[in-house]
Write an enzyme that holds these catalytic residues in place. Structure first.
Site, PDB file in Angstrom:
ATOM      1  N   HIS A 234       0.846  -1.201   0.000  1.00 47.01           N
ATOM      2  CA  HIS A 234       0.000   0.000   0.000  1.00 47.01           C
ATOM      3  C   HIS A 234       0.872   1.238   0.000  1.00 47.01           C
ATOM      4  CE1 HIS A 234      -2.774  -3.049   1.492  1.00 47.01           C
ATOM      5  NE2 HIS A 234      -3.736  -2.286   1.012  1.00 47.01           N
TER       6      HIS A 234
ATOM      7  N   GLN B 208     -26.144  10.850 -26.978  1.00 48.99           N
ATOM      8  CA  GLN B 208     -24.853  10.222 -26.648  1.00 48.99           C
ATOM      9  C   GLN B 208     -25.036   8.711 -26.529  1.00 48.99           C
ATOM     10  OE1 GLN B 208     -23.744  12.291 -23.015  1.00 48.99           O
ATOM     11  NE2 GLN B 208     -22.595  13.839 -24.173  1.00 48.99           N
TER      12      GLN B 208
ATOM     13  N   ALA C 180     -24.495  34.374 -22.029  1.00 54.04           N
ATOM     14  CA  ALA C 180     -23.475  34.387 -23.088  1.00 54.04           C
ATOM     15  C   ALA C 180     -22.390  33.356 -22.799  1.00 54.04           C
ATOM     16  CB  ALA C 180     -22.874  35.785 -23.202  1.00 54.04           C
TER      17      ALA C 180
ATOM     18  N   SER D  77     -24.558  12.146 -15.139  1.00 55.83           N
ATOM     19  CA  SER D  77     -24.395  11.308 -16.338  1.00 55.83           C
ATOM     20  C   SER D  77     -24.110   9.839 -16.011  1.00 55.83           C
ATOM     21  CB  SER D  77     -23.292  11.882 -17.227  1.00 55.83           C
ATOM     22  OG  SER D  77     -23.687  13.145 -17.685  1.00 55.83           O
TER      23      SER D  77
ATOM     24  N   GLN E 267     -29.872  15.357 -24.730  1.00 57.61           N
ATOM     25  CA  GLN E 267     -28.443  15.350 -25.097  1.00 57.61           C
ATOM     26  C   GLN E 267     -27.788  14.034 -24.675  1.00 57.61           C
ATOM     27  OE1 GLN E 267     -25.588  15.621 -22.975  1.00 57.61           O
ATOM     28  NE2 GLN E 267     -26.831  15.603 -21.122  1.00 57.61           N
TER      29      GLN E 267
ATOM     30  N   TYR F 198     -31.936  22.815 -15.010  1.00 56.34           N
ATOM     31  CA  TYR F 198     -32.737  21.602 -14.734  1.00 56.34           C
ATOM     32  C   TYR F 198     -32.742  21.195 -13.265  1.00 56.34           C
ATOM     33  CZ  TYR F 198     -28.141  19.420 -15.292  1.00 56.34           C
ATOM     34  OH  TYR F 198     -26.817  19.098 -15.181  1.00 56.34           O
TER      35      TYR F 198
ATOM     36  N   LYS G  17      -1.415  -8.001  -4.102  1.00 56.98           N
ATOM     37  CA  LYS G  17      -2.317  -6.840  -4.073  1.00 56.98           C
ATOM     38  C   LYS G  17      -1.469  -5.571  -4.015  1.00 56.98           C
ATOM     39  CE  LYS G  17      -5.802  -4.610  -1.156  1.00 56.98           C
ATOM     40  NZ  LYS G  17      -6.180  -4.384   0.249  1.00 56.98           N
TER      41      LYS G  17
ATOM     42  N   ASN H 291     -26.916  39.727 -21.836  1.00 52.25           N
ATOM     43  CA  ASN H 291     -26.126  39.095 -20.776  1.00 52.25           C
ATOM     44  C   ASN H 291     -25.804  40.104 -19.687  1.00 52.25           C
ATOM     45  OD1 ASN H 291     -24.696  36.748 -19.798  1.00 52.25           O
ATOM     46  ND2 ASN H 291     -22.800  37.892 -20.172  1.00 52.25           N
TER      47      ASN H 291
ATOM     48  N   ASP I  15     -25.743  18.909 -27.456  1.00 52.14           N
ATOM     49  CA  ASP I  15     -26.616  19.983 -26.953  1.00 52.14           C
ATOM     50  C   ASP I  15     -27.362  20.627 -28.117  1.00 52.14           C
ATOM     51  OD1 ASP I  15     -25.950  19.690 -24.304  1.00 52.14           O
ATOM     52  OD2 ASP I  15     -24.423  21.254 -24.295  1.00 52.14           O
TER      53      ASP I  15
ATOM     54  N   GLY J 224     -35.236  22.378 -18.879  1.00 51.74           N
ATOM     55  CA  GLY J 224     -33.846  21.951 -18.987  1.00 51.74           C
ATOM     56  C   GLY J 224     -33.700  20.444 -18.808  1.00 51.74           C
TER      57      GLY J 224
ATOM     58  N   LYS K 239     -14.820  21.326 -22.556  1.00 58.32           N
ATOM     59  CA  LYS K 239     -15.490  21.208 -23.855  1.00 58.32           C
ATOM     60  C   LYS K 239     -14.646  21.738 -25.026  1.00 58.32           C
ATOM     61  CE  LYS K 239     -20.166  20.964 -22.067  1.00 58.32           C
ATOM     62  NZ  LYS K 239     -21.541  21.440 -22.137  1.00 58.32           N
TER      63      LYS K 239
HETATM   64  P1  NAP Z   1     -21.404  29.497 -18.138  1.00 61.37           P
HETATM   65  O1  NAP Z   1     -20.626  29.371 -19.400  1.00 61.37           O
HETATM   66  O2  NAP Z   1     -20.711  29.626 -16.850  1.00 61.37           O
HETATM   67  O3  NAP Z   1     -22.387  30.772 -18.287  1.00 61.37           O
HETATM   68  C1  NAP Z   1     -23.183  31.210 -17.231  1.00 61.37           C
HETATM   69  C2  NAP Z   1     -24.098  32.340 -17.705  1.00 61.37           C
HETATM   70  O4  NAP Z   1     -24.973  32.658 -16.619  1.00 61.37           O
HETATM   71  C3  NAP Z   1     -23.353  33.605 -18.071  1.00 61.37           C
HETATM   72  O5  NAP Z   1     -23.996  34.219 -19.136  1.00 61.37           O
HETATM   73  C4  NAP Z   1     -23.475  34.426 -16.785  1.00 61.37           C
HETATM   74  O6  NAP Z   1     -23.406  35.802 -16.987  1.00 61.37           O
HETATM   75  C5  NAP Z   1     -24.869  34.066 -16.375  1.00 61.37           C
HETATM   76  N1  NAP Z   1     -25.126  34.342 -14.967  1.00 61.37           N
HETATM   77  C6  NAP Z   1     -24.607  33.688 -13.904  1.00 61.37           C
HETATM   78  N2  NAP Z   1     -25.078  34.233 -12.766  1.00 61.37           N
HETATM   79  C7  NAP Z   1     -25.910  35.256 -13.121  1.00 61.37           C
HETATM   80  C8  NAP Z   1     -26.684  36.178 -12.405  1.00 61.37           C
HETATM   81  N3  NAP Z   1     -26.739  36.154 -11.073  1.00 61.37           N
HETATM   82  N4  NAP Z   1     -27.423  37.057 -13.096  1.00 61.37           N
HETATM   83  C9  NAP Z   1     -27.402  37.080 -14.438  1.00 61.37           C
HETATM   84  N5  NAP Z   1     -26.674  36.225 -15.187  1.00 61.37           N
HETATM   85  C10 NAP Z   1     -25.933  35.320 -14.531  1.00 61.37           C
HETATM   86  O7  NAP Z   1     -22.415  28.274 -17.966  1.00 61.37           O
HETATM   87  P2  NAP Z   1     -23.097  27.382 -19.102  1.00 61.37           P
HETATM   88  O8  NAP Z   1     -22.296  26.174 -19.338  1.00 61.37           O
HETATM   89  O9  NAP Z   1     -23.456  28.232 -20.264  1.00 61.37           O
HETATM   90  O10 NAP Z   1     -24.411  26.906 -18.321  1.00 61.37           O
HETATM   91  C11 NAP Z   1     -25.450  27.823 -18.020  1.00 61.37           C
HETATM   92  C12 NAP Z   1     -26.603  27.087 -17.369  1.00 61.37           C
HETATM   93  O11 NAP Z   1     -27.173  26.190 -18.298  1.00 61.37           O
HETATM   94  C13 NAP Z   1     -26.181  26.192 -16.206  1.00 61.37           C
HETATM   95  O12 NAP Z   1     -26.229  26.920 -15.014  1.00 61.37           O
HETATM   96  C14 NAP Z   1     -27.178  25.057 -16.217  1.00 61.37           C
HETATM   97  O13 NAP Z   1     -28.234  25.315 -15.318  1.00 61.37           O
HETATM   98  C15 NAP Z   1     -27.693  25.072 -17.628  1.00 61.37           C
HETATM   99  N6  NAP Z   1     -27.288  23.847 -18.351  1.00 61.37           N
HETATM  100  C16 NAP Z   1     -28.249  23.039 -18.791  1.00 61.37           C
HETATM  101  C17 NAP Z   1     -27.947  21.891 -19.484  1.00 61.37           C
HETATM  102  C18 NAP Z   1     -29.038  20.996 -19.945  1.00 61.37           C
HETATM  103  O14 NAP Z   1     -28.741  19.977 -20.575  1.00 61.37           O
HETATM  104  N7  NAP Z   1     -30.272  21.309 -19.661  1.00 61.37           N
HETATM  105  C19 NAP Z   1     -26.610  21.565 -19.733  1.00 61.37           C
HETATM  106  C20 NAP Z   1     -25.625  22.421 -19.268  1.00 61.37           C
HETATM  107  C21 NAP Z   1     -25.980  23.566 -18.580  1.00 61.37           C
HETATM  108  P3  NAP Z   1     -21.988  36.573 -16.868  1.00 61.37           P
HETATM  109  O15 NAP Z   1     -21.327  36.424 -18.209  1.00 61.37           O
HETATM  110  O16 NAP Z   1     -22.385  37.985 -16.560  1.00 61.37           O
HETATM  111  O17 NAP Z   1     -21.227  35.920 -15.768  1.00 61.37           O
END
Ligand code: NAP
Length: 495
Positions: free
Chosen positions: A111, A468, A350, A233, A464, A436, A136, A372, A318, A457, A282
């Site tokens: 170990h 996969q 964004a 997942s 998605q 979600y 082991k 945004n 997605d 969501g 990603k």
């Molecule tokens: P990300 O790249 O971190 O982007 C987050 C976004 O949320 C940015 O636009 C951010 O704005 C904004 N935000 C965060 N806090 C905020 C607040 N208090 N007020 C206003 N805007 C705010 O994340 P992402 O990967 O795009 O994921 C975003 C969301 O999508 C996740 O939180 C998750 O719930 C959802 N999602 C869903 C799936 C699905 O399959 N359903 C998959 C992945 C993610 P700023 O640029 O100003 O920080």
């Protein structure tokens, strides 16, 4: 075969736990006799034992609880051998002072709780000289590639060998060691009795990862990200594999940032067939792929890697999941208004998901506007993808047919928040919230109150994952089953 580790402070409690466990028919049980706090009586523990056992008396330097002298400990091991235990665990450095006797098999162990040392082969060679029936080797994985080195040892093993890594990075080797030839792996009986960092519970090893069904033919998949422990997942894919009786296993694979390329190259030695990809990998996944498809290229990120004809392909499921979820939401619209083409879409956010949503909507003929919280990010994305940008403060004034929330606002635990106020919603809109957790976000609740069509969501997440699944298993995904599995898991997690 799985060896279930059992430790209790009292003889009676250990015997009772062993009896209870015995009713569930484990193949092998490790009795951690070093956990016993009173004067140890090994013969009592072995008497009328319900299963074959490995007797282990771990010393403190190997994170055991033995508090007696080393001489007394070695006497315990000899006593276990005389008592006829099926296996006795003997550390390699003391192996030569414990002679073979009777039918008891000698499990010679090493170990290392610090790291996975470079000189693994030398250690292994030394252990083969200790008259082992089983070797082991258990080491700490400080990086994912440590698993590969330890599992590679199994390929050239000259004695039946159990080898895996500890820690969060080590989960992959705990599950895959049998596929590489280990006669068994170890698992814990209960969370309270965890014996080593990263040890999985027997229930999970047996029912969730279906360890005993894993063979060299079993296809291996996983989700890569950092952190990864809370990813849904593995639950979704392993349950779906089981549901359709597909010979596959799906693992949580934590990979630290900046090590994706080298780790995936190393993991190729484990013959892994596909990956789901989550934050923050990603972009790195897209770079790794030899053959990215048009959607992944367009979005500039990949959430899925799969191997076909010996080459790594990248896609972004997605994209299709967003299109399908919007289309499903539009089915309540009048028949002539159900297409995405020509619709005004307002996207909140964004980030990565916003990017995928913009591409998916634009490619299907919608006019996309984004907004945004941080204006600079929206400006850059708008210019790059050619969509209109409105100020975050003005978002309620913008008229749209489809509203898609791609921010994290409203996500658990901030479930009373919404990124779009109730008065701004009207019944002619489809409101799609990509969040979600929970399924029914505040935004969706408000949308229903205002008579809007809605899409969740959760639907997107399952779609998605279903895409996969289709790429991984080559079979139709059990969509309803996957939806229910996720819904059930989310509701029990937030109860
Ligand atoms: P990300 O790249 O971190 O982007 C987050 C976004 O949320 C940015 O636009 C951010 O704005 C904004 N935000 C965060 N806090 C905020 C607040 N208090 N007020 C206003 N805007 C705010 O994340 P992402 O990967 O795009 O994921 C975003 C969301 O999508 C996740 O939180 C998750 O719930 C959802 N999602 C869903 C799936 C699905 O399959 N359903 C998959 C992945 C993610 P700023 O640029 O100003 O920080």
């Amino acid at each position: 075969m799985i060896c279930v580790s059992l430790g209790r402070r009292r003889h009676s409690a250990l015997k009772q736990a062993h009896r209870d466990l015995g009713k569930l028919n484990p193949d092998l049980v490790e009795l951690r006799v070093d956990w016993i706090m009173s004067r140890l009586n090994v013969a009592r523990l072995l008497k009328k034992r319900p299963t074959p056992v490995v007797v282990t008396c771990r010393r403190e330097q190997d994170k055991g609880r033995w508090s007696g002298t080393e001489e007394q400990r070695l006497a315990v091991l000899r006593e276990a051998i005389i008592g006829g235990a099926e296996y006795v665990d003997i550390e390699e450095d003391v192996a030569k002072s414990i002679p073979r006797y009777g039918d008891t098999k000698r499990l010679i162990s090493y170990h290392n709780f610090q790291d996975t040392p470079a000189e693994l082969s030398e250690i292994y060679q030394r252990m083969t000289e200790c008259d082992p029936d089983v070797i082991k080797i258990v080491t700490m994985a400080n990086r994912p590639a440590d698993n590969v080195r330890v599992l590679e040892l199994l390929k050239s093993a000259t004695v039946p060998t159990v080898a895996f890594c500890m820690g969060e990075f080590g989960i992959v080797s705990r599950i895959l060691c049998g596929r590489m030839g280990a006669p068994f792996t170890y698992a814990g009986y209960s969370r309270a009795g965890e014996m080593a960092p990263g040890q999985l519970l027997w229930d999970d090893m047996r029912d969730f990862y279906r360890y005993d069904r894993i063979t060299p033919d079993t296809k291996v998949f996983g989700v890569i990200g950092d952190p990864i422990a809370h990813s849904l997942s593995p639950l979704l894919h392993n349950s779906a594999f089981k549901e359709v009786d597909f010979d596959g296993v799906y693992l949580p694979l934590r990979i630290p940032p900046d090590t994706v390329q080298e780790t995936l190259q190393e993991y190729d030695k484990l013959d892994i067939s596909g990956y789901s990809v989550t934050i923050p990998h990603k972009h790195a996944a897209l770079d790794f792929a030899e053959l990215p498809d048009a959607q992944a290229e367009l979005i500039g990120a990949s959430n899925t890697l799969f191997k076909a004809d010996g080459k790594w392909h990248a896609t972004n499921t997605d994209y299709d999941a967003i299109v399908e979820t919007v289309e499903a939401g539009l089915t309540t619209f009048p028949a002539d208004a159900r297409g995405i083409a020509g619709k005004q879409v307002l996207i909140l956010g964004a980030g990565g998901v916003a990017r995928a949503a913009i591409c998916a909507m634009q490619q299907n003929g919608a006019a996309v506007t984004i907004t945004n919280r941080s204006p600079d990010r929206a400006k850059v994305l708008g210019e790059e993808l050619g969509c209109t940008v409105v100020d975050w403060e003005q978002r309620g004034d913008h008229v749209c047919d489809i509203l898609i929330n791609c921010t994290s606002v409203g996500m658990h635990p901030n479930v009373s928040e919404s990124p779009f106020d109730l008065p701004w919603l009207n019944e002619s809109m489809l409101v799609f919230d990509t969040v979600y957790t929970p399924e029914n976000t505040q935004l969706l609740e408000h949308a229903k109150t205002r008579g809007c069509a809605t899409a969740s969501g959760l639907e997107m997440f399952v779609r998605q994952a279903a895409r996969q699944f289709e790429l991984f298993a080559g079979e139709r995904p059990p969509m309803d089953f996957m939806m229910e599995t996720l819904r059930h898991s989310l509701s029990s997690a937030t109860e």
